[in-house]
Design a protein around this motif. Structure first.
Motif, PDB file in Angstrom:
ATOM      1  N   UNK A 290       0.837  -1.206   0.000  1.00  0.00           N
ATOM      2  CA  UNK A 290       0.000   0.000   0.000  1.00  0.00           C
ATOM      3  C   UNK A 290       0.870   1.254   0.000  1.00  0.00           C
ATOM      4  N   UNK A 291       1.956   1.230   0.745  1.00  0.00           N
ATOM      5  CA  UNK A 291       2.866   2.374   0.770  1.00  0.00           C
ATOM      6  C   UNK A 291       3.471   2.620  -0.615  1.00  0.00           C
ATOM      7  N   UNK A 292       3.843   1.557  -1.323  1.00  0.00           N
ATOM      8  CA  UNK A 292       4.378   1.707  -2.681  1.00  0.00           C
ATOM      9  C   UNK A 292       3.313   2.261  -3.626  1.00  0.00           C
ATOM     10  N   UNK A 293       2.068   1.839  -3.434  1.00  0.00           N
ATOM     11  CA  UNK A 293       0.983   2.367  -4.269  1.00  0.00           C
ATOM     12  C   UNK A 293       0.797   3.857  -4.023  1.00  0.00           C
ATOM     13  N   UNK A 294       0.915   4.279  -2.760  1.00  0.00           N
ATOM     14  CA  UNK A 294       0.781   5.708  -2.468  1.00  0.00           C
ATOM     15  C   UNK A 294       1.923   6.502  -3.091  1.00  0.00           C
ATOM     16  N   UNK A 295       3.137   5.980  -3.035  1.00  0.00           N
ATOM     17  CA  UNK A 295       4.268   6.664  -3.657  1.00  0.00           C
ATOM     18  C   UNK A 295       4.061   6.807  -5.171  1.00  0.00           C
ATOM     19  N   UNK A 296       3.528   5.773  -5.804  1.00  0.00           N
ATOM     20  CA  UNK A 296       3.246   5.850  -7.239  1.00  0.00           C
ATOM     21  C   UNK A 296       2.186   6.911  -7.528  1.00  0.00           C
ATOM     22  N   UNK A 297       1.199   7.032  -6.647  1.00  0.00           N
ATOM     23  CA  UNK A 297       0.165   8.053  -6.824  1.00  0.00           C
ATOM     24  C   UNK A 297       0.756   9.456  -6.698  1.00  0.00           C
ATOM     25  N   UNK A 298       1.604   9.674  -5.676  1.00  0.00           N
ATOM     26  CA  UNK A 298       2.247  10.985  -5.529  1.00  0.00           C
ATOM     27  C   UNK A 298       3.000  11.371  -6.808  1.00  0.00           C
ATOM     28  N   UNK A 299       3.701  10.421  -7.396  1.00  0.00           N
ATOM     29  CA  UNK A 299       4.508  10.703  -8.590  1.00  0.00           C
ATOM     30  C   UNK A 299       3.649  11.055  -9.797  1.00  0.00           C
ATOM     31  N   UNK A 300       2.367  10.688  -9.756  1.00  0.00           N
ATOM     32  CA  UNK A 300       1.469  10.954 -10.883  1.00  0.00           C
ATOM     33  C   UNK A 300       0.725  12.276 -10.755  1.00  0.00           C
ATOM     34  N   UNK A 301       0.969  13.016  -9.674  1.00  0.00           N
ATOM     35  CA  UNK A 301       0.264  14.280  -9.437  1.00  0.00           C
ATOM     36  C   UNK A 301       1.127  15.446  -9.889  1.00  0.00           C
ATOM     37  N   UNK A 302       0.621  16.221 -10.826  1.00  0.00           N
ATOM     38  CA  UNK A 302       1.314  17.412 -11.321  1.00  0.00           C
ATOM     39  C   UNK A 302       0.333  18.238 -12.130  1.00  0.00           C
ATOM     40  N   UNK A 303       0.567  19.549 -12.239  1.00  0.00           N
ATOM     41  CA  UNK A 303      -0.320  20.387 -13.052  1.00  0.00           C
ATOM     42  C   UNK A 303      -0.430  19.854 -14.469  1.00  0.00           C
ATOM     43  N   UNK A 304      -1.661  19.850 -14.997  1.00  0.00           N
ATOM     44  CA  UNK A 304      -1.904  19.379 -16.349  1.00  0.00           C
ATOM     45  C   UNK A 304      -2.177  17.899 -16.452  1.00  0.00           C
ATOM     46  N   UNK A 305      -1.781  17.126 -15.424  1.00  0.00           N
ATOM     47  CA  UNK A 305      -2.102  15.698 -15.431  1.00  0.00           C
ATOM     48  C   UNK A 305      -3.574  15.518 -15.101  1.00  0.00           C
ATOM     49  N   UNK A 306      -4.242  14.507 -15.664  1.00  0.00           N
ATOM     50  CA  UNK A 306      -5.655  14.304 -15.328  1.00  0.00           C
ATOM     51  C   UNK A 306      -5.814  13.868 -13.875  1.00  0.00           C
ATOM     52  N   UNK A 307      -6.925  14.263 -13.278  1.00  0.00           N
ATOM     53  CA  UNK A 307      -7.214  13.865 -11.905  1.00  0.00           C
ATOM     54  C   UNK A 307      -7.138  12.345 -11.756  1.00  0.00           C
ATOM     55  N   UNK A 308      -7.599  11.625 -12.753  1.00  0.00           N
ATOM     56  CA  UNK A 308      -7.658  10.161 -12.664  1.00  0.00           C
ATOM     57  C   UNK A 308      -6.283   9.496 -12.636  1.00  0.00           C
ATOM     58  N   UNK A 309      -5.224  10.211 -13.009  1.00  0.00           N
ATOM     59  CA  UNK A 309      -3.914   9.582 -13.182  1.00  0.00           C
ATOM     60  C   UNK A 309      -3.372   8.995 -11.887  1.00  0.00           C
TER      61      UNK A 309
END
Length: 444
Positions: A290-309
């Motif tokens: 679960x911790x690795x999944x959260x880290x992957x989610x953090x890396x997918x958050x940035x301006x212009x990226x879709x909310x769903x990413x």
């Protein structure tokens, strides 16, 4: 009160010239006999006024031609006798000065003054079809204006829902809002750390809830932002469990989902940890997934990226782990994509990876771009605040390795989208395995 005045000006600029907006605060709600539930203002109303008293209404008149926009607050009058019993009231005169509105009047005059304000208005903005009492009041005001039609007065002929305009404004937090949310995150993070230090086998779940609530209030938070979840053992597999009365057992995990509300703004944190301070091998395996999944989610958050990413990124990590560990039977799905398409993960992960956060714990704002025909996931932008909360919940079921039964894990943090990624607001809450094992049971 500069921010509140600026917000009112921004809203008025989006309205039709000469239009009127009406926004009441929340009513007081009886609990029983002569006792009310603890009062909490309406979020939309507070966002525009900063005013926390009940029985209040904001009226905003948009500018037209040479006439500037006006803000008018209706509130309770001063009442010395009631103040002896219930505490200080601003009254219209002091409220006008303190909260920067152009005019303030007694709430008792609302129904007599609104028809005059609505006379010849181009449109009326309010929370349409959301409050039966307000709908009835609006009907009465319009009827009163129409009764004057022979003298040349016209009632508004256009009615607009006010809330979507405010939703879009509230979705992007300003610097003052982010500072409050950071403070709320710090208070809540420290409360989670306190609960970890207090934990041990043989305590009831509510003992940890008490530690959380104590830490919230002693640091100035007014309320929990929502009913805390303190879920031990099999209760951690119940997503919205909040009875919080089970005796915690040696060898099991406890999942705590709790955050405070500070000056109208929510925090929302989940941590999961072993009651006895040591993860078993199976618990640690799922926790680190679960911790690795959260880290992957953090890396997918940035301006212009879709909310769903960020949900998609977390889901891919979780599903790969489910395949590797045999939670999803080997051979039934060739790839992660096949397993996701077949929804093979749903018995173990059945919710999204986050939501907007702000004045409400599930805050306002559309998750899709409603201006597009196919309504795609909306792009993220700096100032948006969201939770990131992957989890895994393993109930007893055929084909699932027994060592994982009754393990429920969720790890949740609050983040703000920045110019180049995201910033975590809730890092005060420990979550690394080593941090947790060094802290649990050390005493509050």
């Amino acid at each position: 009160m500069t921010n509140f005045a600026a917000r009112r000006a921004r809203l008025a600029a989006q309205m039709l010239p000469g239009a009127v907006a009406v926004l009441p605060t929340a009513p007081e709600v009886p609990r029983n006999s002569d006792s009310d539930y603890p009062y909490r203002h309406d979020s939309y109303f507070y966002y525009l006024t900063g005013f926390t008293e009940p029985e209040s209404v904001l009226v905003l008149v948009a500018g037209s031609g040479e006439r500037p926009a006006r803000s008018i607050l209706f509130c309770r009058e001063k009442n010395v006798e009631r103040e002896i019993w219930d505490g200080y009231r601003y009254g219209p005169e002091a409220a006008r000065s303190a909260f920067g509105v152009d005019e303030a009047w007694p709430i008792a005059e609302l129904d007599t003054r609104l028809p005059d304000l609505l006379a010849d208005a181009s449109a009326l903005y309010y929370a349409t079809a959301s409050n039966a009492a307000l709908d009835a009041q609006v009907a009465g005001w319009i009827k009163a204006v129409r009764a004057r039609s022979r003298s040349g007065v016209t009632a508004p002929s256009a009615f607009h829902d006010l809330l979507p305009l405010l939703d879009e404004m509230r979705l992007i937090k300003d610097a003052d809002e982010l500072a409050l949310m950071q403070r709320a995150g710090d208070i809540s993070g420290n409360a989670h750390a306190r609960a970890m230090r207090a934990a041990r086998p043989g305590l009831h779940e509510y003992a940890l809830e008490a530690e959380l609530l104590y830490e919230f209030r002693r640091n100035g938070a007014q309320f929990p932002a929502y009913t805390p979840i303190v879920a031990s053992g099999p209760n951690a597999c119940v997503l919205h469990y909040n009875v919080n009365d089970r005796l915690m057992q040696d060898g099991e995990l406890v999942l705590i989902d709790a955050g405070c509300e500070l000056d109208g703004y929510a925090s929302d944190i989940t941590r999961t940890f072993p009651v006895n301070g040591r993860f078993s091998p199976a618990q640690r395996t799922l926790y680190e997934l679960v911790l690795a999944a959260q880290d992957a989610a953090f890396a997918a958050i940035a301006p212009g990226r879709p909310y769903s990413a960020f949900h998609e990124a977390a889901l891919r990590v979780l599903v790969q782990g489910m395949l590797d560990l045999g939670l999803i039977p080997a051979g039934t799905h060739a790839t992660v994509e096949d397993a996701i398409a077949a929804k093979a993960h749903v018995p173990f992960y059945m919710h999204g990876t986050g939501h907007w956060l702000g004045m409400d714990v599930h805050d306002v704002g559309a998750y899709r771009d409603l201006t597009q025909l196919d309504k795609p996931s909306r792009p993220l932008a700096p100032g948006m605040v969201l939770t990131v909360e992957p989890g895994i919940y393993v109930r007893p079921m055929e084909g699932v390795p027994e060592e994982y039964w009754h393990i429920g894990i969720r790890i949740e943090d609050d983040v703000v989208v920045t110019d180049d990624g995201c910033r975590i607001l809730t890092s005060a809450a420990p979550k690394a395995v080593e941090e947790i094992e060094a802290l649990v049971g050390k005493g509050a």
